[in-house]
Enzyme design. Structure first.
Site, mmCIF file in Angstrom:
data_model
loop_
_atom_site.group_PDB
_atom_site.id
_atom_site.type_symbol
_atom_site.label_atom_id
_atom_site.label_comp_id
_atom_site.label_asym_id
_atom_site.label_seq_id
_atom_site.Cartn_x
_atom_site.Cartn_y
_atom_site.Cartn_z
ATOM 1 N N TRP A 36 0.836 -1.216 0.000
ATOM 2 C CA TRP A 36 0.000 0.000 0.000
ATOM 3 C C TRP A 36 0.860 1.251 0.000
ATOM 4 O O TRP A 36 0.418 2.305 -0.456
ATOM 5 C CB TRP A 36 -1.102 -0.036 1.059
ATOM 6 C CG TRP A 36 -0.762 0.107 2.518
ATOM 7 C CD1 TRP A 36 0.343 -0.309 3.171
ATOM 8 C CD2 TRP A 36 -1.630 0.711 3.497
ATOM 9 N NE1 TRP A 36 0.228 -0.027 4.513
ATOM 10 C CE2 TRP A 36 -0.972 0.593 4.735
ATOM 11 C CE3 TRP A 36 -2.881 1.303 3.470
ATOM 12 C CZ2 TRP A 36 -1.526 1.072 5.929
ATOM 13 C CZ3 TRP A 36 -3.448 1.786 4.651
ATOM 14 C CH2 TRP A 36 -2.769 1.672 5.858
ATOM 15 N N ASP A 37 2.113 1.125 0.455
ATOM 16 C CA ASP A 37 3.039 2.256 0.317
ATOM 17 C C ASP A 37 3.184 2.628 -1.154
ATOM 18 O O ASP A 37 3.058 3.790 -1.546
ATOM 19 C CB ASP A 37 4.435 1.909 0.850
ATOM 20 C CG ASP A 37 4.472 1.713 2.354
ATOM 21 O OD1 ASP A 37 3.824 0.757 2.822
ATOM 22 O OD2 ASP A 37 5.145 2.495 3.051
ATOM 23 N N ASP A 167 0.211 -2.156 12.446
ATOM 24 C CA ASP A 167 0.899 -3.272 13.087
ATOM 25 C C ASP A 167 0.611 -3.470 14.581
ATOM 26 O O ASP A 167 0.173 -4.506 15.010
ATOM 27 C CB ASP A 167 2.419 -3.113 12.915
ATOM 28 C CG ASP A 167 2.816 -2.812 11.479
ATOM 29 O OD1 ASP A 167 1.935 -2.510 10.657
ATOM 30 O OD2 ASP A 167 4.016 -2.856 11.183
ATOM 31 N N GLU A 402 7.891 9.419 9.030
ATOM 32 C CA GLU A 402 7.017 8.241 8.956
ATOM 33 C C GLU A 402 5.713 8.509 9.705
ATOM 34 O O GLU A 402 4.638 8.190 9.231
ATOM 35 C CB GLU A 402 7.760 7.042 9.547
ATOM 36 C CG GLU A 402 7.020 5.724 9.367
ATOM 37 C CD GLU A 402 7.808 4.537 9.900
ATOM 38 O OE1 GLU A 402 8.886 4.739 10.521
ATOM 39 O OE2 GLU A 402 7.346 3.389 9.710
HETATM 40 C C1 GLC Z 1 4.921 -0.310 8.817
HETATM 41 C C2 GLC Z 1 3.503 0.229 8.750
HETATM 42 C C3 GLC Z 1 2.847 -0.240 7.467
HETATM 43 C C4 GLC Z 1 3.707 0.154 6.274
HETATM 44 C C5 GLC Z 1 5.151 -0.315 6.434
HETATM 45 C C6 GLC Z 1 6.091 0.256 5.377
HETATM 46 O O1 GLC Z 1 4.922 -1.697 8.915
HETATM 47 O O2 GLC Z 1 2.781 -0.152 9.861
HETATM 48 O O3 GLC Z 1 1.554 0.279 7.363
HETATM 49 O O4 GLC Z 1 3.150 -0.360 5.106
HETATM 50 O O5 GLC Z 1 5.639 0.074 7.683
HETATM 51 O O6 GLC Z 1 6.060 1.641 5.394
#
Ligand code: GLC
Length: 449
Positions: A36-37, A167, A402
């Site tokens: 999703w990033d 997470d 972040e």
């Molecule tokens: C962390 C976040 C997740 C994201 C990943 C990479 O695991 O919780 O949503 O996709 O980092 O940025």
């Protein structure tokens, strides 16, 4: 700093994290392609290089499995040991031999494709790329509806907190505490080499994350097995609200590309949409007046877990099912904004709220974008503007972090973070003057730091 200078900084972040066709969220901390990033990063690229935006999606979908699942990480044969769990822990190759993780991510791709297609300057390129991506995205959605909702409840389940993208949310506290750790294999955490430990999940949570990876690996990520046996089996708010919105966006894309050509897919989408809409009502927790995940794990009787997180407000993305609920959510947002920067990832009045720790409190720009998008499409412009103003002010004062501390605006986690920079370029940069004019106090307080 001028808007042009900020834009340039954001582009520099994307270009720096570009590994040639795909973007890593942040060097070292997340050194592969995240699902999703990348979708949200494509929106950022679209502001200055449309071809590159489409490429980001194409490289992501090169990791797709034959069953339709699109993994949350595609490793792309990168050789790096700065991240755990890597390919050796997952052991999850797709049919083309590409190393991937064994779980998915909130399915935001269809929404992004709609935006790219609708806003494209190069319409021919956009149609061509959308045509070639459409069948893949459709198969992914079908996988969610068939494999992750095998009983046809209208809500899809996730077997790992990483799949929900949130997470260590407090929502998972009880469920993670119940994951058996007796067979946990040794592993070495890398994340805390790059980010202070008090901004990351705690050790017990990480152990449970790793034990769930092991469980998936042992059954070869068999959806039917996991549906029966996983101690973590949740209908998550993030995943379900995003899928509900993405189904509609995919339907829009199908209609644009050719009603006749995609008539079967259109029929399927027209079946999923009302079914999901009816089922999302079950995520509403009357007592707490908010949407919350449900656990389908044994012993839970489909009970709500956790409390109010920022994911509750994603209900606006597909549209809240009634006005009373929408008003209750808006009142909550208003209440939070009196004392905090929007939108804390967890209820700032909850006893377990933690302004530093990842998904237990900090503000995430990508959640804000999606909440904003939902608020706008549901007609709640003012509420949307305020959270856009807070997000822009946070980036301006703290860089493209972040996540951010909702109490004081401090940048947290990794810096020079891809999807945050992308949200600046795509969402906030074009609105900067409007935001400053409407929310000068909130803005100045932070940018004067
Ligand atoms: C962390 C976040 C997740 C994201 C990943 C990479 O695991 O919780 O949503 O996709 O980092 O940025």
């Amino acid at each position: 700093m001028t808007t042009q200078e900020l834009d340039q900084r954001a582009r520099d972040v994307l270009d720096k994290n570009d590994h040639g066709g795909y973007t890593v969220p942040r060097e070292k901390l997340y050194p592969f392609q995240w699902n999703w990033d990348s979708c949200l990063v494509a929106l950022g690229f679209s502001t200055y290089n449309e071809a590159r935006a489409w490429q980001e999606l194409e490289t992501l979908f090169s990791g797709q499995w034959d069953n339709g699942m699109v993994p949350h990480i595609v490793f792309h044969r990168e050789k790096t040991s700065t991240y755990c769990p890597g390919p050796a822990h997952w052991q999850a190759k797709n049919e083309q031999g590409e190393d991937t993780s064994g779980i998915s991510n909130p399915p935001i791709a269809a929404h992004v494709i709609r935006q790219l297609l609708e806003e494209a300057k190069d319409k021919d390129l956009a149609r061509e790329k959308a045509q070639s991506l459409f069948p893949k995205v459709f198969r992914w959605h079908k996988w969610w509806h068939d494999k992750r909702d095998p009983q046809g409840k209208g809500l899809v389940v996730s077997y790992h907190p990483w799949e929900t993208g949130r997470d260590n949310s407090h929502d998972w506290r009880q469920l993670l505490a119940e994951v058996p750790l007796d067979k946990l294999e040794p592993y070495e955490r890398k994340d805390i080499e790059f980010v202070p430990a008090d901004e990351r999940p705690n050790q017990k949570e990480y152990d449970a994350f790793m034990a769930l990876v092991q469980l998936g690996r042992k059954c070869d990520y068999d959806d039917d097995y996991l549906y029966e046996h996983s101690p973590f089996k949740v209908a998550d708010t993030t995943v379900n609200f995003i899928l509900a919105r993405a189904d509609r966006d995919l339907l829009w894309v199908a209609n644009q590309l050719g009603k006749d050509r995609y008539s079967d897919e259109i029929t399927a989408l027209e079946g999923w949409i009302p079914k999901t809409r009816a089922a999302l009502v079950r995520l509403w927790n009357k007592e707490e007046e908010s949407y919350q995940p449900i656990s389908f794990a044994n012993g839970y009787d489909n009970r709500h877990v956790g409390g109010t997180s920022s994911a509750a407000f994603l209900a606006f993305l597909p549209g809240c099912d009634n006005d009373k609920k929408a008003h209750a959510l808006l009142a909550k947002l208003e209440h939070w904004s009196a004392t905090h920067l929007l939108v804390p990832s967890y209820d700032p009045h909850h006893e377990d709220y933690d302004a530093l720790r990842y998904w237990k409190g900090p503000v995430w720009a990508i959640m804000n974008y999606m909440i904003y998008k939902g608020l706008r499409t549901s007609g709640h412009h003012r509420a949307g503007l305020q959270l856009a103003a807070d997000t822009a002010a946070l980036m301006e004062s703290g860089g493209f972090a972040e996540y951010y501390n909702p109490d004081n605006g401090d940048p947290l986690g990794g810096n020079q973070f891809s999807w945050t920079a992308a949200m600046w370029l795509y969402w906030l940069s074009p609105m900067r003057d409007e935001l400053r004019a409407n929310y000068p106090h909130r803005w100045e307080a932070l940018s004067a730091r």
